[in-house]
Design a protein around this motif. Structure first.
Motif, PDB file in Angstrom:
ATOM      1  N   ALA A 211       0.830  -1.206   0.000  1.00  0.00           N
ATOM      2  CA  ALA A 211       0.000   0.000   0.000  1.00  0.00           C
ATOM      3  C   ALA A 211       0.866   1.258   0.000  1.00  0.00           C
ATOM      4  CB  ALA A 211      -0.931  -0.012   1.208  1.00  0.00           C
ATOM      5  N   GLU A 212       1.874   1.296   0.880  1.00  0.00           N
ATOM      6  CA  GLU A 212       2.714   2.484   0.966  1.00  0.00           C
ATOM      7  C   GLU A 212       3.544   2.678  -0.296  1.00  0.00           C
ATOM      8  OE1 GLU A 212       2.575   4.887   3.254  1.00  0.00           O
ATOM      9  OE2 GLU A 212       0.852   3.706   3.908  1.00  0.00           O
ATOM     10  N   THR A 213       4.022   1.583  -0.872  1.00  0.00           N
ATOM     11  CA  THR A 213       4.767   1.695  -2.133  1.00  0.00           C
ATOM     12  C   THR A 213       3.881   2.268  -3.232  1.00  0.00           C
ATOM     13  OG1 THR A 213       6.166  -0.193  -1.530  1.00  0.00           O
ATOM     14  CG2 THR A 213       6.099   0.426  -3.858  1.00  0.00           C
ATOM     15  N   MET A 214       2.641   1.811  -3.280  1.00  0.00           N
ATOM     16  CA  MET A 214       1.725   2.312  -4.300  1.00  0.00           C
ATOM     17  C   MET A 214       1.436   3.794  -4.097  1.00  0.00           C
ATOM     18  SD  MET A 214       0.578   0.745  -6.904  1.00  0.00           S
ATOM     19  CE  MET A 214      -0.571   0.968  -8.259  1.00  0.00           C
ATOM     20  N   HIS A 215       1.301   4.214  -2.840  1.00  0.00           N
ATOM     21  CA  HIS A 215       1.101   5.645  -2.560  1.00  0.00           C
ATOM     22  C   HIS A 215       2.308   6.459  -3.022  1.00  0.00           C
ATOM     23  CE1 HIS A 215      -2.688   5.326  -0.557  1.00  0.00           C
ATOM     24  NE2 HIS A 215      -2.235   4.606   0.449  1.00  0.00           N
ATOM     25  N   LEU A 216       3.510   5.969  -2.708  1.00  0.00           N
ATOM     26  CA  LEU A 216       4.723   6.688  -3.094  1.00  0.00           C
ATOM     27  C   LEU A 216       4.873   6.781  -4.610  1.00  0.00           C
ATOM     28  CD1 LEU A 216       7.228   5.223  -0.462  1.00  0.00           C
ATOM     29  CD2 LEU A 216       6.287   7.540  -0.520  1.00  0.00           C
ATOM     30  N   LEU A 217       4.388   5.757  -5.312  1.00  0.00           N
ATOM     31  CA  LEU A 217       4.468   5.751  -6.782  1.00  0.00           C
ATOM     32  C   LEU A 217       3.338   6.544  -7.427  1.00  0.00           C
ATOM     33  CD1 LEU A 217       5.448   2.003  -7.338  1.00  0.00           C
ATOM     34  CD2 LEU A 217       6.925   3.995  -7.637  1.00  0.00           C
ATOM     35  N   GLY A 218       2.411   7.042  -6.612  1.00  0.00           N
ATOM     36  CA  GLY A 218       1.309   7.851  -7.147  1.00  0.00           C
ATOM     37  C   GLY A 218       0.193   7.032  -7.748  1.00  0.00           C
ATOM     38  N   GLY A 219      -0.052   5.826  -7.216  1.00  0.00           N
ATOM     39  CA  GLY A 219      -1.110   4.980  -7.747  1.00  0.00           C
ATOM     40  C   GLY A 219      -2.495   5.496  -7.425  1.00  0.00           C
ATOM     41  N   GLN A 220      -3.496   4.913  -8.075  1.00  0.00           N
ATOM     42  CA  GLN A 220      -4.880   5.326  -7.871  1.00  0.00           C
ATOM     43  C   GLN A 220      -5.374   4.912  -6.492  1.00  0.00           C
ATOM     44  OE1 GLN A 220      -6.503   3.326 -11.398  1.00  0.00           O
ATOM     45  NE2 GLN A 220      -7.050   5.324 -12.214  1.00  0.00           N
ATOM     46  N   THR A 221      -6.408   5.597  -6.009  1.00  0.00           N
ATOM     47  CA  THR A 221      -7.003   5.287  -4.726  1.00  0.00           C
ATOM     48  C   THR A 221      -8.502   5.110  -4.884  1.00  0.00           C
ATOM     49  OG1 THR A 221      -7.398   6.106  -2.482  1.00  0.00           O
ATOM     50  CG2 THR A 221      -7.205   7.752  -4.222  1.00  0.00           C
ATOM     51  N   ILE A 222      -9.108   4.345  -3.964  1.00  0.00           N
ATOM     52  CA  ILE A 222     -10.555   4.154  -4.014  1.00  0.00           C
ATOM     53  C   ILE A 222     -11.278   5.104  -3.074  1.00  0.00           C
ATOM     54  CG2 ILE A 222     -10.353   1.713  -4.612  1.00  0.00           C
ATOM     55  CD1 ILE A 222     -11.152   1.129  -1.675  1.00  0.00           C
ATOM     56  N   ALA A 223     -10.550   5.969  -2.375  1.00  0.00           N
ATOM     57  CA  ALA A 223     -11.178   6.870  -1.410  1.00  0.00           C
ATOM     58  C   ALA A 223     -11.686   8.125  -2.115  1.00  0.00           C
ATOM     59  CB  ALA A 223     -10.176   7.241  -0.323  1.00  0.00           C
ATOM     60  N   PHE A 224     -12.952   8.455  -1.882  1.00  0.00           N
ATOM     61  CA  PHE A 224     -13.560   9.657  -2.424  1.00  0.00           C
ATOM     62  C   PHE A 224     -14.187  10.436  -1.265  1.00  0.00           C
ATOM     63  CE2 PHE A 224     -13.729   6.275  -5.586  1.00  0.00           C
ATOM     64  CZ  PHE A 224     -13.016   6.856  -6.638  1.00  0.00           C
ATOM     65  N   HIS A 225     -14.432  11.707  -1.464  1.00  0.00           N
ATOM     66  CA  HIS A 225     -14.937  12.548  -0.390  1.00  0.00           C
ATOM     67  C   HIS A 225     -16.385  12.935  -0.670  1.00  0.00           C
ATOM     68  CE1 HIS A 225     -11.002  12.828   1.467  1.00  0.00           C
ATOM     69  NE2 HIS A 225     -10.483  13.105   0.282  1.00  0.00           N
ATOM     70  N   LEU A 226     -17.252  12.553   0.267  1.00  0.00           N
ATOM     71  CA  LEU A 226     -18.668  12.869   0.181  1.00  0.00           C
ATOM     72  C   LEU A 226     -19.083  13.618   1.441  1.00  0.00           C
ATOM     73  CD1 LEU A 226     -20.059   9.476  -1.191  1.00  0.00           C
ATOM     74  CD2 LEU A 226     -19.605  11.561  -2.468  1.00  0.00           C
ATOM     75  N   PRO A 227     -20.239  14.276   1.431  1.00  0.00           N
ATOM     76  CA  PRO A 227     -20.689  14.971   2.644  1.00  0.00           C
ATOM     77  C   PRO A 227     -20.741  14.014   3.827  1.00  0.00           C
ATOM     78  CG  PRO A 227     -22.067  15.554   0.769  1.00  0.00           C
ATOM     79  CD  PRO A 227     -21.160  14.450   0.303  1.00  0.00           C
ATOM     80  N   PRO A 228     -20.285  14.454   5.024  1.00  0.00           N
ATOM     81  CA  PRO A 228     -20.270  13.558   6.192  1.00  0.00           C
ATOM     82  C   PRO A 228     -21.669  13.085   6.563  1.00  0.00           C
ATOM     83  CG  PRO A 228     -19.812  15.835   6.824  1.00  0.00           C
ATOM     84  CD  PRO A 228     -19.770  15.796   5.333  1.00  0.00           C
ATOM     85  N   TYR A 229     -21.727  11.861   7.034  1.00  0.00           N
ATOM     86  CA  TYR A 229     -23.004  11.233   7.372  1.00  0.00           C
ATOM     87  C   TYR A 229     -23.606  11.808   8.651  1.00  0.00           C
ATOM     88  CZ  TYR A 229     -26.165   7.468   8.911  1.00  0.00           C
ATOM     89  OH  TYR A 229     -27.231   6.742   9.359  1.00  0.00           O
ATOM     90  N   GLY A 230     -22.793  11.959   9.680  1.00  0.00           N
ATOM     91  CA  GLY A 230     -23.294  12.508  10.933  1.00  0.00           C
ATOM     92  C   GLY A 230     -23.929  11.448  11.817  1.00  0.00           C
TER      93      GLY A 230
END
Length: 435
Positions: A211-230
């Motif tokens: 995971a960290e190697t992929m982050h350092l290489l600039g790989g894609q991520t599945i995390a997106f930002h949506l309005p918080p649920y609360g």
């Protein structure tokens, strides 16, 4: 005294590996995780170059746009033809049919890897509705086993396969948590003593390195930002369950149809006819659904979530139908690739559809429940379904609500057909325990 000695001996047997053993094995675990991420990154990089040439450079050179219906039809049909030629003529024949494999299937022989790599690159660049997960896990597993069989013969091959799988899953999903959750059910089946985290220590180390190697290489991520649920509302459990159950129902229907469509395509027998017919159908589906329904679905999921208000309920319904059919066609017609990423796109589209038609359901909850339902069918794993539901939205406040919703949805899924074809020629089944 004899009973006491026997008890101490039994306790010693159940103590698990020593700290020294874990530290020594952590070195190959980290190396395997890093190497797995690098191989995935290279696959993404090369397929991205090819995709840009096919969908941007060539259309521009001949004076058309990449969303031209005829271009979509031609590219997908030719992609099928090219994959068929590789499966027919290249040694290794593209490896096992991906319809018969899952995330933890045994790696193929080393001699099949070049052909697997070629067909995966063609499929990813050509817009086929399959992800890289199954083939890249197979490639990394085979490479790791071959390397350690030469340089570290004392490490059990099953452990090497587990570490390669963990490292690749960590790189694919951008976090070691996904690998830990996927493997929890496997290691829980081990009866030779030791704590659960003794058994997860090395896979998590490999996954973290990946995971960290992929982050350092600039790989894609599945995390997106949506309005918080609360704060959860009581009605959210009902509306979320409706979306998750509908999504699971779509997945169950697809799983039911999968073997019939697979058998129908394979009646063509010749690999070139098989994949060319699949490519032609994928091209026609791409014309109906548009470019957003092509490819593995990760970038397209980001497009949906970046501007969810841009899509009407009718458009989202078309996206769901087209992508489900495209996934079934691609998986049935001899293309090599995984089914998780396309399933995530379908789940997100279902979630947005639920948000559009059910008054008051929070956007993040709808998206998470849509992903949870169909991923639960595809993977038959509640942990990874929960993980993806939370990871997509980046909102931990959803977790408690999802943990309640997943329970009745699991009752729908547990006896449903598996989204995987049983191999016909005695292929080994995935291992159920760690060495």
């Amino acid at each position: 005294m004899a009973d006491a000695s026997a008890g101490r001996a039994g306790a010693a047997e159940e103590a698990g590996p020593s700290i020294r053993t874990l530290l020594l094995l952590a070195i190959p675990a980290l190396l395997i995780g890093i190497a797995s991420a690098v191989v995935l990154w290279l696959l993404d990089l090369v397929s991205g170059w090819l995709e840009s040439a096919i969908w941007d450079g060539l259309p521009h050179a001949i004076g058309i746009t990449s969303d031209n219906p005829w271009w979509i039809l031609v590219v997908l049909t030719f992609t099928g033809f090219a994959v068929g030629l590789v499966v027919w003529l290249v040694p290794g024949h593209g490896g096992p049919d991906s319809a018969t494999t899952g995330l933890s299937s045994p790696p193929p022989p080393i001699g099949t890897l070049p052909s697997i790599g070629i067909v995966v690159l063609i499929s990813l660049a050509g817009g086929v509705s399959l992800g890289p997960e199954n083939p890249i896990i197979a490639i990394n597993g085979a490479l790791a086993v071959a390397a350690f069989a030469r340089f570290a013969t004392k490490i059990p091959p099953l452990l090497i396969i587990t570490l390669a799988t963990s490292g690749t899953i960590g790189a694919l999903f951008g976090t070691p948590v996904a690998a830990a959750l996927v493997l929890t059910g496997t290691v829980a089946a081990v009866r030779n003593g030791g704590s659960l985290w003794d058994k997860l220590f090395l896979p998590v180390a490999a996954a973290a390195a990946g995971a960290e190697t992929m982050h350092l290489l600039g790989g894609q991520t599945i995390a997106f930002h949506l309005p918080p649920y609360g704060t959860p509302n009581p009605i959210d459990f009902l509306t979320g369950l409706l979306v998750a159950a509908f999504s699971a129902g779509i997945g169950i229907l697809a799983a039911f149809l999968f073997p019939y469509l697979h058998a129908g395509f394979h009646a063509l027998r010749h690999p070139v006819l098989l994949t060319t017919a699949g490519g032609l159908l994928l091209g026609l589906l791409g014309i109906v659904g548009g470019p957003i329904t092509l490819f593995k679905g990760l970038e397209q999921t980001g497009e949906l979530l970046a501007h969810p208000g841009d899509y009407s309920a009718g458009m989202l319904a078309v996206f769901v139908i087209v992508k489900v059919v495209a996934l079934l066609v691609a998986a049935s017609s001899g293309f090599r690739g995984g089914r998780v990423f396309p399933a995530v796109f379908i789940g997100v589209a279902i979630g947005l559809l639920g948000h559009a038609v059910i008054p008051g359901i929070p956007l993040g909850l709808a998206v998470a429940c849509g992903a949870l339902g169909i991923v639960l069918v595809e993977t038959r794993d509640g942990w990874i379904a929960l993980f993806l539901g939370v990871a997509l939205t980046g909102d931990l406040t959803l977790l408690s609500t999802l943990c309640v919703i997943v329970l009745p949805v699991w009752l729908l899924v547990t006896k449903a057909p598996h989204f995987e074809i049983e191999p016909k020629h005695g292929l080994a089944r995935p291992p159920t325990a760690l060495a």
